[in-house]
Design a protein around this motif. Structure first.
Motif, PDB file in Angstrom:
ATOM      1  N   ARG A 152       0.739  -1.082  -0.006  1.00 26.81           N
ATOM      2  CA  ARG A 152       0.026  -0.268  -0.026  1.00 26.81           C
ATOM      3  C   ARG A 152       0.758   1.330  -0.108  1.00 26.81           C
ATOM      4  NH1 ARG A 152      -2.474  -1.357   3.932  1.00 26.81           N
ATOM      5  NH2 ARG A 152      -4.252  -2.555   2.796  1.00 26.81           N
ATOM      6  N   GLN A 153       1.808   1.256   0.861  1.00 25.17           N
ATOM      7  CA  GLN A 153       2.953   2.202   0.858  1.00 25.17           C
ATOM      8  C   GLN A 153       3.727   2.298  -0.513  1.00 25.17           C
ATOM      9  OE1 GLN A 153       5.366   1.871   4.124  1.00 25.17           O
ATOM     10  NE2 GLN A 153       3.589   2.238   5.949  1.00 25.17           N
ATOM     11  N   LEU A 154       4.102   1.466  -1.021  1.00 28.55           N
ATOM     12  CA  LEU A 154       4.458   1.501  -2.578  1.00 28.55           C
ATOM     13  C   LEU A 154       3.580   2.268  -3.418  1.00 28.55           C
ATOM     14  CD1 LEU A 154       6.913   1.009  -4.437  1.00 28.55           C
ATOM     15  CD2 LEU A 154       6.180  -1.590  -4.361  1.00 28.55           C
ATOM     16  N   LEU A 155       2.603   1.767  -3.358  1.00 29.09           N
ATOM     17  CA  LEU A 155       1.502   2.085  -4.539  1.00 29.09           C
ATOM     18  C   LEU A 155       1.145   3.669  -3.985  1.00 29.09           C
ATOM     19  CD1 LEU A 155      -0.968  -0.400  -5.009  1.00 29.09           C
ATOM     20  CD2 LEU A 155       0.165   0.812  -6.742  1.00 29.09           C
ATOM     21  N   LYS A 162      -0.618  12.113  -7.880  1.00 31.34           N
ATOM     22  CA  LYS A 162      -0.545  12.055  -9.160  1.00 31.34           C
ATOM     23  C   LYS A 162      -1.562  11.037 -10.176  1.00 31.34           C
ATOM     24  CE  LYS A 162       4.357  11.067  -7.924  1.00 31.34           C
ATOM     25  NZ  LYS A 162       5.446  10.141  -7.992  1.00 31.34           N
ATOM     26  N   ALA A 163      -2.176  10.396  -9.312  1.00 26.59           N
ATOM     27  CA  ALA A 163      -3.525   9.965  -9.979  1.00 26.59           C
ATOM     28  C   ALA A 163      -4.717  10.083  -9.293  1.00 26.59           C
ATOM     29  CB  ALA A 163      -3.141   8.310 -10.177  1.00 26.59           C
ATOM     30  N   ARG A 164      -5.928  10.042  -9.888  1.00 26.06           N
ATOM     31  CA  ARG A 164      -6.983  10.274  -9.309  1.00 26.06           C
ATOM     32  C   ARG A 164      -7.300   9.350  -8.189  1.00 26.06           C
ATOM     33  NH1 ARG A 164      -6.032  13.292 -12.615  1.00 26.06           N
ATOM     34  NH2 ARG A 164      -7.226  14.588 -13.849  1.00 26.06           N
ATOM     35  N   PRO A 165      -8.093   9.806  -7.017  1.00 26.43           N
ATOM     36  CA  PRO A 165      -8.390   8.751  -5.840  1.00 26.43           C
ATOM     37  C   PRO A 165      -8.716   7.735  -6.108  1.00 26.43           C
ATOM     38  CG  PRO A 165      -8.717  11.110  -5.414  1.00 26.43           C
ATOM     39  CD  PRO A 165      -8.625  11.176  -6.711  1.00 26.43           C
ATOM     40  N   ALA A 166      -9.904   7.705  -7.039  1.00 22.46           N
ATOM     41  CA  ALA A 166     -10.571   6.065  -7.536  1.00 22.46           C
ATOM     42  C   ALA A 166      -9.440   5.348  -8.124  1.00 22.46           C
ATOM     43  CB  ALA A 166     -11.665   6.302  -8.417  1.00 22.46           C
ATOM     44  N   THR A 167      -8.499   5.799  -8.846  1.00 21.32           N
ATOM     45  CA  THR A 167      -7.312   5.063  -9.504  1.00 21.32           C
ATOM     46  C   THR A 167      -6.593   4.277  -8.408  1.00 21.32           C
ATOM     47  OG1 THR A 167      -7.375   6.612 -11.638  1.00 21.32           O
ATOM     48  CG2 THR A 167      -5.374   4.787 -11.226  1.00 21.32           C
ATOM     49  N   GLU A 168      -6.326   5.145  -7.369  1.00 26.54           N
ATOM     50  CA  GLU A 168      -5.385   4.615  -6.294  1.00 26.54           C
ATOM     51  C   GLU A 168      -5.898   3.498  -5.564  1.00 26.54           C
ATOM     52  OE1 GLU A 168      -2.612   6.066  -2.691  1.00 26.54           O
ATOM     53  OE2 GLU A 168      -3.359   7.445  -3.990  1.00 26.54           O
ATOM     54  N   ARG A 169      -7.095   3.875  -5.301  1.00 26.66           N
ATOM     55  CA  ARG A 169      -8.101   2.977  -4.335  1.00 26.66           C
ATOM     56  C   ARG A 169      -8.276   1.426  -5.134  1.00 26.66           C
ATOM     57  NH1 ARG A 169     -11.306   7.546  -3.306  1.00 26.66           N
ATOM     58  NH2 ARG A 169     -12.797   6.902  -4.821  1.00 26.66           N
ATOM     59  N   VAL A 170      -8.522   1.684  -6.244  1.00 25.61           N
ATOM     60  CA  VAL A 170      -8.905   0.251  -7.201  1.00 25.61           C
ATOM     61  C   VAL A 170      -7.479  -0.576  -7.310  1.00 25.61           C
ATOM     62  CG1 VAL A 170     -11.110   0.963  -7.980  1.00 25.61           C
ATOM     63  CG2 VAL A 170      -8.968   1.380  -9.473  1.00 25.61           C
ATOM     64  N   ASP A 171      -6.511   0.184  -7.657  1.00 28.01           N
ATOM     65  CA  ASP A 171      -5.129  -0.470  -7.725  1.00 28.01           C
ATOM     66  C   ASP A 171      -4.602  -1.056  -6.491  1.00 28.01           C
ATOM     67  OD1 ASP A 171      -5.049  -0.013 -10.391  1.00 28.01           O
ATOM     68  OD2 ASP A 171      -3.558   1.725 -10.160  1.00 28.01           O
ATOM     69  N   THR A 172      -5.015  -0.507  -5.571  1.00 25.61           N
ATOM     70  CA  THR A 172      -4.394  -0.787  -3.833  1.00 25.61           C
ATOM     71  C   THR A 172      -5.104  -2.159  -3.689  1.00 25.61           C
ATOM     72  OG1 THR A 172      -3.964   1.441  -3.183  1.00 25.61           O
ATOM     73  CG2 THR A 172      -4.241  -0.090  -1.823  1.00 25.61           C
ATOM     74  N   ARG A 173      -6.640  -1.822  -3.953  1.00 21.04           N
ATOM     75  CA  ARG A 173      -7.312  -3.368  -3.477  1.00 21.04           C
ATOM     76  C   ARG A 173      -6.787  -4.585  -4.678  1.00 21.04           C
ATOM     77  NH1 ARG A 173     -11.813   0.044  -2.884  1.00 21.04           N
ATOM     78  NH2 ARG A 173     -12.696  -0.384  -5.281  1.00 21.04           N
ATOM     79  N   LEU A 174      -6.443  -4.087  -5.823  1.00 19.97           N
ATOM     80  CA  LEU A 174      -5.946  -5.368  -6.559  1.00 19.97           C
ATOM     81  C   LEU A 174      -4.754  -5.949  -6.168  1.00 19.97           C
ATOM     82  CD1 LEU A 174      -6.171  -6.994  -9.265  1.00 19.97           C
ATOM     83  CD2 LEU A 174      -4.960  -5.036 -10.514  1.00 19.97           C
ATOM     84  N   VAL A 175      -3.574  -4.916  -5.727  1.00 23.76           N
ATOM     85  CA  VAL A 175      -2.499  -5.277  -5.247  1.00 23.76           C
ATOM     86  C   VAL A 175      -2.512  -5.801  -3.799  1.00 23.76           C
ATOM     87  CG1 VAL A 175       0.020  -4.591  -4.896  1.00 23.76           C
ATOM     88  CG2 VAL A 175      -1.367  -3.794  -6.840  1.00 23.76           C
ATOM     89  N   THR A 176      -3.218  -5.643  -3.172  1.00 18.87           N
ATOM     90  CA  THR A 176      -3.171  -6.104  -1.666  1.00 18.87           C
ATOM     91  C   THR A 176      -4.099  -7.042  -1.600  1.00 18.87           C
ATOM     92  OG1 THR A 176      -5.007  -4.364  -1.126  1.00 18.87           O
ATOM     93  CG2 THR A 176      -2.546  -3.859  -0.728  1.00 18.87           C
ATOM     94  N   GLN A 177      -5.219  -7.523  -2.386  1.00 20.04           N
ATOM     95  CA  GLN A 177      -5.978  -8.595  -2.257  1.00 20.04           C
ATOM     96  C   GLN A 177      -5.996  -9.199  -3.872  1.00 20.04           C
ATOM     97  OE1 GLN A 177      -9.756  -7.500  -0.094  1.00 20.04           O
ATOM     98  NE2 GLN A 177      -8.554  -5.624   0.417  1.00 20.04           N
ATOM     99  N   PRO A 178      -4.992  -9.622  -4.212  1.00 18.66           N
ATOM    100  CA  PRO A 178      -5.103 -10.116  -5.734  1.00 18.66           C
ATOM    101  C   PRO A 178      -6.150 -11.466  -5.851  1.00 18.66           C
ATOM    102  CG  PRO A 178      -3.029 -10.954  -4.388  1.00 18.66           C
ATOM    103  CD  PRO A 178      -3.771  -9.942  -3.499  1.00 18.66           C
TER     104      PRO A 178
END
Length: 271
Positions: A152-155, A162-178
């Motif tokens: 989460r910290q890396l993302l 730099k990215a929209r909040p929604a982008t960061e949220r969905v990417d974070t969920r994908l990476v932390t809960q694959p």
């Protein structure tokens, strides 16, 4: 998903759309709560089996879900999940997949309301390209021994501000809960969901040189005419592309050197 689960997911998506049509509903908060329920169902295998047990009445399953979730998440989330567990599911895992999909749709709806959905689509595509080109970054994001907090910290260091909040949220969920998916599969799924919010198809366009705004507009119009739906273009530049341009729409690859349809699109671009 098989028949019963497909029908249950379709009904759940209709319920979510009806709920978020009400602008007083906080779609981003709804997404967060649906993601929390997804994590709970993923973690508690016995619970999701009980909630999808076809031998139990749907209303009994819904009452159980309500008792467990009430006070932990908002009423809208309780109602959505209760409605989902009333339905029949082909597999218990399909309930988890569907709850996660609703969470992502809710976040994309929040982006749509704020006028950021186009940017989120582009950011998801660019993030996928960055990951594909950086082996060390991909390894860090998919390292099973790394904690969710570290990922989460890396993302956040990559996307925060730099990215929209929604982008960061969905990417974070994908990476932390694959949940067993590859990063590439997850990003492609997110891109498709984002396109659906605009009722558009996604075309991945690879060209030997960057396209001008006029060329992008003409290509988008030509592809929309070919496929009968509005088209969102994800653009990539690769000098090695034969024929100057190639387009992928879903599983269909249209190579500029062999496809009459793309030749027609190219003529429209140049005309």
């Amino acid at each position: 998903m098989n028949g019963a689960s497909r029908e249950a997911l379709a009904a759940a998506r209709e319920s979510l759309d009806a709920l978020t049509d009400n602008t007083s509903v906080d779609a981003a908060k709804l997404a967060e709560e649906l993601a929390a329920v997804t994590a709970l169902l993923q973690r508690e295998v016995s619970l999701r089996r009980v909630l999808t047990d076809p031998s139990q009445p749907g209303e009994a399953r819904a009452e159980l879900a309500g008792r467990l979730l009430r006070g932990q998440v908002g009423g809208e989330t309780v109602d959505l999940i209760s409605g989902m567990v009333r339905a029949r599911w082909s597999q218990s895992r399909d309930l988890v997949d569907s709850a996660e999909e609703l969470a992502n749709i809710a976040d994309l709806t929040a982006a749509q309301r704020s006028g950021d959905l186009d940017d989120v689509e582009d950011e998801l595509f660019r993030f996928g390209r960055i990951v594909a080109s950086d082996k060390e970054l991909r390894a860090a994001l998919t390292n099973r021994s790394a904690s969710a907090s570290a990922k989460r910290q890396l993302l956040h260091s990559l996307l925060g501000g730099k990215a929209r909040p929604a982008t960061e949220r969905v990417d974070t969920r994908l990476v932390t809960q694959p949940r067993g998916r590859s990063l590439e599969e997850g990003l492609e799924s997110l891109s498709k969901l984002a396109a659906e919010r605009r009722e558009r198809m996604v075309a991945v366009v690879t060209s030997a040189v960057p396209l001008s705004d006029r060329q992008k507009q003409r290509l988008g119009d030509a592809l929309a005419k070919i496929y009968g739906r509005p088209m969102h273009l994800n653009l990539d530049v690769d000098p090695t592309v034969l024929g100057g341009i190639a387009v992928r729409v879903g599983d269909e690859v249209i190579n500029g050197t062999i496809s009459e349809r793309l030749e027609e699109a190219s003529r429209r671009m140049a005309g």
